[in-house]
Design a protein around this motif. Structure first.
Motif, mmCIF file in Angstrom:
data_model
loop_
_atom_site.group_PDB
_atom_site.id
_atom_site.type_symbol
_atom_site.label_atom_id
_atom_site.label_comp_id
_atom_site.label_asym_id
_atom_site.label_seq_id
_atom_site.Cartn_x
_atom_site.Cartn_y
_atom_site.Cartn_z
ATOM 1 N N SER A 1 0.853 -1.182 0.000
ATOM 2 C CA SER A 1 0.000 0.000 0.000
ATOM 3 C C SER A 1 0.892 1.237 0.000
ATOM 4 C CB SER A 1 -0.891 0.000 1.247
ATOM 5 O OG SER A 1 -0.100 0.204 2.407
ATOM 6 N N ARG B 1 -4.648 6.493 -6.215
ATOM 7 C CA ARG B 1 -4.510 5.123 -6.726
ATOM 8 C C ARG B 1 -4.896 5.068 -8.195
ATOM 9 N NH1 ARG B 1 -5.695 0.698 -2.347
ATOM 10 N NH2 ARG B 1 -4.538 1.600 -0.637
ATOM 11 N N ALA C 1 -1.860 -2.847 -4.759
ATOM 12 C CA ALA C 1 -2.555 -2.696 -3.482
ATOM 13 C C ALA C 1 -3.790 -3.586 -3.373
ATOM 14 C CB ALA C 1 -2.959 -1.234 -3.276
#
Length: 143
Positions: A48, A93, A123
């Motif tokens: 992450s 993201r 992730a």
């Protein structure tokens, strides 16, 4: 030689490792590690914005999760779908769509990558989209 030894020592802690430079490179690295059945390499690019999961997850849990992910993503080949890659998802993201080829199936699997230290880490993966890893998509007479 001393610099090489110090660099190798840094790699063990994860301090010296650079994440893949693009969302697609992160997914490509991850899937190449899946194909090689290399959980350690998978753990370098799965995590992450906090970093690789191996830096904050217990080893047993990490190995178990990666083994399950590997089973679902095992493939003969993969193709990153360019028109669907690098699409912003949320909070910095990006989404990357991948077509896997496995047992006569060609599922499109969405990956989400997160920014980390100027690069990207895998992730999240929609494993449900990958389908059952042990089931063929071919009709019984085609197998």
């Amino acid at each position: 030689m001393l610099a090489a030894l110090l660099g190798a020592a840094g790699c063990g802690s994860g301090a010296g490792l650079m994440p893949p430079a693009s969302p697609e490179a992160a997914v490509r690295s991850f899937l190449n590690a899946v194909k090689a059945n290399n959980l350690a390499a998978m753990s370098e690019v799965w995590g992450s914005s906090r970093g690789p999961a191996r830096t904050y997850m217990k080893q047993g849990e990490l190995d178990q999760r990666l083994a399950i992910i590997r089973a679902y993503l095992e493939h003969e080949q993969f193709e990153i779908l360019p028109s669907q890659s690098g699409v912003p998802v949320a909070e910095g993201r990006r989404g990357v769509q991948v077509r896997l080829t496995r047992n006569g199936c060609t599922p499109v699997v969405p990956f989400t990558v997160a920014p980390y230290r100027g690069g990207w880490l895998v992730a999240d993966i929609d494993l449900a989209a990958a389908g059952n890893p042990k089931r063929s998509c071919l009709p019984p007479e085609g197998r």
